[in-house]
Design a protein around this motif. Sequence first.
Motif, PDB file in Angstrom:
ATOM      1  N   GLY A  64       0.817  -1.215   0.000  1.00 27.12           N
ATOM      2  CA  GLY A  64       0.000   0.000   0.000  1.00 27.12           C
ATOM      3  C   GLY A  64       0.846   1.258   0.000  1.00 27.12           C
ATOM      4  O   GLY A  64       0.567   2.205  -0.742  1.00 27.12           O
ATOM      5  N   ASN A  65       1.885   1.270   0.832  1.00 26.37           N
ATOM      6  CA  ASN A  65       2.774   2.431   0.879  1.00 26.37           C
ATOM      7  C   ASN A  65       3.480   2.645  -0.458  1.00 26.37           C
ATOM      8  O   ASN A  65       3.616   3.778  -0.923  1.00 26.37           O
ATOM      9  CB  ASN A  65       3.809   2.263   1.992  1.00 26.37           C
ATOM     10  N   ALA A  92       3.120   5.811  -3.108  1.00 28.61           N
ATOM     11  CA  ALA A  92       4.323   6.555  -3.491  1.00 28.61           C
ATOM     12  C   ALA A  92       4.479   6.614  -5.007  1.00 28.61           C
ATOM     13  O   ALA A  92       4.799   7.669  -5.569  1.00 28.61           O
ATOM     14  CB  ALA A  92       5.558   5.925  -2.856  1.00 28.61           C
ATOM     15  N   LEU A  93       4.249   5.491  -5.686  1.00 22.80           N
ATOM     16  CA  LEU A  93       4.393   5.457  -7.145  1.00 22.80           C
ATOM     17  C   LEU A  93       3.310   6.295  -7.824  1.00 22.80           C
ATOM     18  O   LEU A  93       3.571   6.980  -8.812  1.00 22.80           O
ATOM     19  CB  LEU A  93       4.374   4.021  -7.654  1.00 22.80           C
ATOM     20  N   LEU A  94       2.090   6.249  -7.296  1.00 17.87           N
ATOM     21  CA  LEU A  94       1.011   7.078  -7.860  1.00 17.87           C
ATOM     22  C   LEU A  94       1.325   8.557  -7.693  1.00 17.87           C
ATOM     23  O   LEU A  94       1.110   9.346  -8.610  1.00 17.87           O
ATOM     24  CB  LEU A  94      -0.319   6.735  -7.190  1.00 17.87           C
ATOM     25  N   GLU A  95       1.851   8.929  -6.526  1.00 19.48           N
ATOM     26  CA  GLU A  95       2.208  10.334  -6.300  1.00 19.48           C
ATOM     27  C   GLU A  95       3.347  10.757  -7.214  1.00 19.48           C
ATOM     28  O   GLU A  95       3.315  11.822  -7.820  1.00 19.48           O
ATOM     29  CB  GLU A  95       2.613  10.545  -4.837  1.00 19.48           C
ATOM     30  N   LEU A  96       4.345   9.903  -7.334  1.00 20.15           N
ATOM     31  CA  LEU A  96       5.507  10.229  -8.160  1.00 20.15           C
ATOM     32  C   LEU A  96       5.134  10.372  -9.627  1.00 20.15           C
ATOM     33  O   LEU A  96       5.402  11.384 -10.259  1.00 20.15           O
ATOM     34  CB  LEU A  96       6.584   9.153  -8.003  1.00 20.15           C
ATOM     35  N   PHE A  97       4.502   9.348 -10.187  1.00 18.60           N
ATOM     36  CA  PHE A  97       4.233   9.343 -11.625  1.00 18.60           C
ATOM     37  C   PHE A  97       2.925  10.033 -11.987  1.00 18.60           C
ATOM     38  O   PHE A  97       2.695  10.327 -13.155  1.00 18.60           O
ATOM     39  CB  PHE A  97       4.276   7.918 -12.171  1.00 18.60           C
ATOM     40  N   GLY A  98       2.085  10.311 -11.012  1.00 22.03           N
ATOM     41  CA  GLY A  98       0.870  11.068 -11.274  1.00 22.03           C
ATOM     42  C   GLY A  98       1.169  12.550 -11.400  1.00 22.03           C
ATOM     43  O   GLY A  98       0.331  13.333 -11.801  1.00 22.03           O
ATOM     44  N   SER A  99       2.397  12.926 -11.057  1.00 24.80           N
ATOM     45  CA  SER A  99       2.813  14.316 -11.185  1.00 24.80           C
ATOM     46  C   SER A  99       3.408  14.523 -12.578  1.00 24.80           C
ATOM     47  O   SER A  99       3.129  13.793 -13.509  1.00 24.80           O
ATOM     48  CB  SER A  99       3.837  14.642 -10.099  1.00 24.80           C
ATOM     49  N   PRO A 124      -2.841   5.054 -15.808  1.00 29.31           N
ATOM     50  CA  PRO A 124      -3.307   3.757 -15.337  1.00 29.31           C
ATOM     51  C   PRO A 124      -4.096   3.877 -14.042  1.00 29.31           C
ATOM     52  O   PRO A 124      -3.850   4.774 -13.229  1.00 29.31           O
ATOM     53  CB  PRO A 124      -2.009   2.963 -15.116  1.00 29.31           C
ATOM     54  N   ASP A 125      -5.020   2.993 -13.877  1.00 28.57           N
ATOM     55  CA  ASP A 125      -5.829   2.942 -12.670  1.00 28.57           C
ATOM     56  C   ASP A 125      -4.941   2.563 -11.482  1.00 28.57           C
ATOM     57  O   ASP A 125      -3.975   1.823 -11.625  1.00 28.57           O
ATOM     58  CB  ASP A 125      -6.920   1.876 -12.889  1.00 28.57           C
ATOM     59  N   ALA A 126      -5.294   3.056 -10.300  1.00 31.50           N
ATOM     60  CA  ALA A 126      -4.535   2.733  -9.087  1.00 31.50           C
ATOM     61  C   ALA A 126      -4.468   1.226  -8.871  1.00 31.50           C
ATOM     62  O   ALA A 126      -3.459   0.704  -8.381  1.00 31.50           O
ATOM     63  CB  ALA A 126      -5.158   3.423  -7.877  1.00 31.50           C
ATOM     64  N   ALA A 127      -5.522   0.521  -9.256  1.00 32.91           N
ATOM     65  CA  ALA A 127      -5.542  -0.937  -9.072  1.00 32.91           C
ATOM     66  C   ALA A 127      -4.466  -1.623  -9.911  1.00 32.91           C
ATOM     67  O   ALA A 127      -3.893  -2.640  -9.501  1.00 32.91           O
ATOM     68  CB  ALA A 127      -6.922  -1.489  -9.422  1.00 32.91           C
ATOM     69  N   VAL A 185      -1.531  -0.241 -10.752  1.00 30.76           N
ATOM     70  CA  VAL A 185      -0.263   0.037 -10.068  1.00 30.76           C
ATOM     71  C   VAL A 185      -0.127  -0.880  -8.860  1.00 30.76           C
ATOM     72  O   VAL A 185       0.932  -1.466  -8.612  1.00 30.76           O
ATOM     73  CB  VAL A 185      -0.174   1.523  -9.654  1.00 30.76           C
ATOM     74  N   GLU A 186      -1.209  -1.045  -8.107  1.00 35.74           N
ATOM     75  CA  GLU A 186      -1.183  -1.921  -6.931  1.00 35.74           C
ATOM     76  C   GLU A 186      -0.887  -3.371  -7.332  1.00 35.74           C
ATOM     77  O   GLU A 186      -0.142  -4.066  -6.644  1.00 35.74           O
ATOM     78  CB  GLU A 186      -2.517  -1.834  -6.193  1.00 35.74           C
ATOM     79  N   TRP A 187      -1.429  -3.808  -8.446  1.00 37.24           N
ATOM     80  CA  TRP A 187      -1.178  -5.167  -8.936  1.00 37.24           C
ATOM     81  C   TRP A 187       0.310  -5.364  -9.252  1.00 37.24           C
ATOM     82  O   TRP A 187       0.900  -6.376  -8.875  1.00 37.24           O
ATOM     83  CB  TRP A 187      -2.039  -5.447 -10.170  1.00 37.24           C
ATOM     84  N   ILE A 188       0.917  -4.382  -9.912  1.00 34.73           N
ATOM     85  CA  ILE A 188       2.349  -4.453 -10.215  1.00 34.73           C
ATOM     86  C   ILE A 188       3.157  -4.538  -8.921  1.00 34.73           C
ATOM     87  O   ILE A 188       4.065  -5.358  -8.781  1.00 34.73           O
ATOM     88  CB  ILE A 188       2.796  -3.214 -11.044  1.00 34.73           C
ATOM     89  N   VAL A 189       2.835  -3.679  -7.961  1.00 36.97           N
ATOM     90  CA  VAL A 189       3.561  -3.652  -6.690  1.00 36.97           C
ATOM     91  C   VAL A 189       3.383  -4.969  -5.950  1.00 36.97           C
ATOM     92  O   VAL A 189       4.352  -5.571  -5.470  1.00 36.97           O
ATOM     93  CB  VAL A 189       3.092  -2.469  -5.813  1.00 36.97           C
ATOM     94  N   THR A 190       2.151  -5.433  -5.857  1.00 35.66           N
ATOM     95  CA  THR A 190       1.859  -6.667  -5.130  1.00 35.66           C
ATOM     96  C   THR A 190       2.579  -7.856  -5.761  1.00 35.66           C
ATOM     97  O   THR A 190       3.138  -8.702  -5.058  1.00 35.66           O
ATOM     98  CB  THR A 190       0.335  -6.914  -5.101  1.00 35.66           C
ATOM     99  N   THR A 191       2.624  -7.893  -7.075  1.00 38.11           N
ATOM    100  CA  THR A 191       3.305  -8.980  -7.774  1.00 38.11           C
ATOM    101  C   THR A 191       4.810  -8.934  -7.511  1.00 38.11           C
ATOM    102  O   THR A 191       5.432  -9.955  -7.200  1.00 38.11           O
ATOM    103  CB  THR A 191       3.027  -8.890  -9.289  1.00 38.11           C
ATOM    104  N   ALA A 192       5.394  -7.752  -7.621  1.00 35.31           N
ATOM    105  CA  ALA A 192       6.847  -7.616  -7.409  1.00 35.31           C
ATOM    106  C   ALA A 192       7.243  -7.915  -5.971  1.00 35.31           C
ATOM    107  O   ALA A 192       8.328  -8.450  -5.712  1.00 35.31           O
ATOM    108  CB  ALA A 192       7.299  -6.208  -7.800  1.00 35.31           C
ATOM    109  N   MET A 193       6.374  -7.573  -5.029  1.00 40.67           N
ATOM    110  CA  MET A 193       6.712  -7.702  -3.608  1.00 40.67           C
ATOM    111  C   MET A 193       6.229  -9.010  -2.984  1.00 40.67           C
ATOM    112  O   MET A 193       6.524  -9.274  -1.814  1.00 40.67           O
ATOM    113  CB  MET A 193       6.117  -6.523  -2.827  1.00 40.67           C
TER     114      MET A 193
END
Length: 199
Positions: free
Chosen positions: A86-87, A91-98, A177-180, A182-190
Amino acid sequence: MPTGVALRDVREQLFDAAERVLLRDGANALTSRAVTTEAGCAKGVLHRHFADFDAFLAELVTDRIRRVEAQSAALRASAGTGTVAGNLTLALLELFGSVAVAVVSLVISRDGLRARLRQAGSAGIPLLGEATTMIAAYLAAEREMGRIAVDADVDALALTLIGSAHLLFAGREDDPPDAAVVEWIVTTAMADPIQRRLL
């Protein structure tokens, strides 16, 4: 062109104008005239505050790097709270959403700007390099707290997450991209480093 426009914080207003041009029209449209027109001031205003347009662009990128460094401190402070995935997602949404993706495109498209930033100490692709350091530092803090595996390679994970997020956001300014996703990418990597901490 108006010449009597009062600019309270000239640098910040010029940076904000440059970001608007960059986001709307792309890196190739970013000229000193486009920036000053967008800011509603005379062209000479930019040249009174910066040696030349590449110096302005270098300062713009450096300013945006400082914002990533501020975000990095907040992300590290979040270690041990919420969930790791989640964190990272936030962070990635804030970074790349800018404006980060547009700034990276700008850096890649201008050899003179890249050279200037390297002389100032930036390595790799400015902004992405600092973002990777931000994610690695956060993951190292989570590793120390036992929330990811003790042998997790935080540098490789950070590269994976930044590279994946950049690919998700690049070229999609009108349809991020939808937040979901991004979360899927993060969850898969982690998944592996988080699961292995329990073993």
